[in-house]
Design a protein around this motif. Structure first.
Motif, PDB file in Angstrom:
ATOM      1  N   ARG A  64      31.383  34.746  49.349  1.00  0.00           N
ATOM      2  CA  ARG A  64      30.355  34.992  50.363  1.00  0.00           C
ATOM      3  C   ARG A  64      30.984  35.083  51.762  1.00  0.00           C
ATOM      4  N   ARG A  65      31.957  34.200  52.057  1.00  0.00           N
ATOM      5  CA  ARG A  65      32.590  34.168  53.373  1.00  0.00           C
ATOM      6  C   ARG A  65      33.472  35.392  53.610  1.00  0.00           C
ATOM      7  N   THR A  66      34.276  35.749  52.602  1.00  0.00           N
ATOM      8  CA  THR A  66      35.223  36.850  52.769  1.00  0.00           C
ATOM      9  C   THR A  66      34.632  38.208  52.422  1.00  0.00           C
ATOM     10  N   GLN A  67      33.505  38.206  51.741  1.00  0.00           N
ATOM     11  CA  GLN A  67      32.886  39.448  51.267  1.00  0.00           C
ATOM     12  C   GLN A  67      33.874  40.237  50.406  1.00  0.00           C
ATOM     13  N   ASN A  68      34.610  39.491  49.575  1.00  0.00           N
ATOM     14  CA  ASN A  68      35.587  40.092  48.679  1.00  0.00           C
ATOM     15  C   ASN A  68      35.484  39.403  47.325  1.00  0.00           C
ATOM     16  N   ALA A  69      35.083  40.144  46.309  1.00  0.00           N
ATOM     17  CA  ALA A  69      34.925  39.594  44.963  1.00  0.00           C
ATOM     18  C   ALA A  69      36.000  40.097  44.014  1.00  0.00           C
ATOM     19  N   ASP A  70      37.068  40.662  44.546  1.00  0.00           N
ATOM     20  CA  ASP A  70      38.110  41.245  43.696  1.00  0.00           C
ATOM     21  C   ASP A  70      38.799  40.206  42.818  1.00  0.00           C
ATOM     22  N   GLY A  71      38.914  38.963  43.272  1.00  0.00           N
ATOM     23  CA  GLY A  71      39.609  37.937  42.508  1.00  0.00           C
ATOM     24  C   GLY A  71      38.777  37.299  41.423  1.00  0.00           C
ATOM     25  N   PHE A  72      37.507  37.677  41.311  1.00  0.00           N
ATOM     26  CA  PHE A  72      36.625  37.064  40.318  1.00  0.00           C
ATOM     27  C   PHE A  72      36.287  38.079  39.240  1.00  0.00           C
ATOM     28  N   SER A  73      36.506  37.699  37.998  1.00  0.00           N
ATOM     29  CA  SER A  73      36.220  38.594  36.878  1.00  0.00           C
ATOM     30  C   SER A  73      34.803  38.349  36.376  1.00  0.00           C
ATOM     31  N   THR A  74      34.033  39.405  36.320  1.00  0.00           N
ATOM     32  CA  THR A  74      32.674  39.276  35.795  1.00  0.00           C
ATOM     33  C   THR A  74      32.686  39.058  34.285  1.00  0.00           C
ATOM     34  N   TYR A  75      33.833  39.253  33.638  1.00  0.00           N
ATOM     35  CA  TYR A  75      33.937  38.937  32.212  1.00  0.00           C
ATOM     36  C   TYR A  75      33.783  37.436  31.976  1.00  0.00           C
ATOM     37  N   VAL A  76      34.195  36.626  32.956  1.00  0.00           N
ATOM     38  CA  VAL A  76      33.984  35.179  32.861  1.00  0.00           C
ATOM     39  C   VAL A  76      32.488  34.903  32.748  1.00  0.00           C
ATOM     40  N   CYS A  77      31.704  35.581  33.587  1.00  0.00           N
ATOM     41  CA  CYS A  77      30.245  35.421  33.535  1.00  0.00           C
ATOM     42  C   CYS A  77      29.705  35.849  32.182  1.00  0.00           C
TER      43      CYS A  77
END
Length: 196
Positions: free
Chosen positions: A41-54
């Motif tokens: 939310r702070r960095t507005q960057n979700a590149d390091g998070f895999s939605t496959y985990v979700c």
């Protein structure tokens, strides 16, 4: 006689520890996602998070809830699944919003791509190690909870498998943090001349 005199203290203490363990079971699984949610939310960057985990956690927790209808188990485990599903939906919502906004911004402006630097990669690996350590500790606690509470055997086996996967991921992240891939600063043309 002395042990009977301490029952007034031991019984409430045992109940308090049991409630604490149940609360840790219910909410402990989402704790690693709180700092990650805040960082995205702070960095507005979700590149390091895999939605496959979700995806994996959504499927696993939905299956656990369905399993509950066939064979009842402790309610903290059921609540933990419901809260984890809610958490994964919130993570997916945030990642989708951030990624869509970033793609729109990237299309609006055009700029030259600079060679990647090793420092941001190592920084990302260190962040990953912190996250996987939290996963591992949570999965280890969850597995111990399953074993101590006599949860169905499938839960304990899955918990042990999750800990093993966490340790494998942790090993990979640690190896990458120690020896990040160094990006090429220039390319060599077939003719042998170097160009930036």
């Amino acid at each position: 006689m002395e042990a009977e005199g301490l029952d007034w203290l031991l019984v409430p203490l045992h109940q308090l520890v049991s409630w604490g363990a149940a609360a840790a079971m219910v909410f402990g699984g989402v704790v690693p996602y709180v700092p990650q949610y805040r960082d995205i939310r702070r960095t507005q960057n979700a590149d390091g998070f895999s939605t496959y985990v979700c995806l994996v956690l959504l499927v696993a927790n939905i299956l656990r809830i369905l399993f509950w209808f066939g064979r009842r188990f402790e309610s903290p485990l059921l609540w933990q699944s419901a809260i984890m599903i809610l958490t994964m939906l919130l993570m997916l919502k945030l990642c989708t919003e951030v990624r869509v906004a970033n793609e729109l911004n990237a299309r609006r402006r055009s700029f030259a791509v600079l060679p990647a630097q090793a420092l941001p990669l190592a920084s990302g690996a260190v962040e990953c190690i912190k996250m996987v350590l939290m996963w591992t500790s949570g999965d280890a606690f969850k597995t111990a909870y399953f074993l101590l509470k006599g949860a169905p055997l499938q839960f304990s086996v899955c918990g042990l498998l999750q800990v093993l996967v966490d340790l494998a991921i942790l090993g990979q992240a640690y190896a990458f943090a120690r020896h990040p891939q160094k990006p090429a600063l220039h390319a060599v043309h077939p003719a042998g001349t170097k160009a930036l």
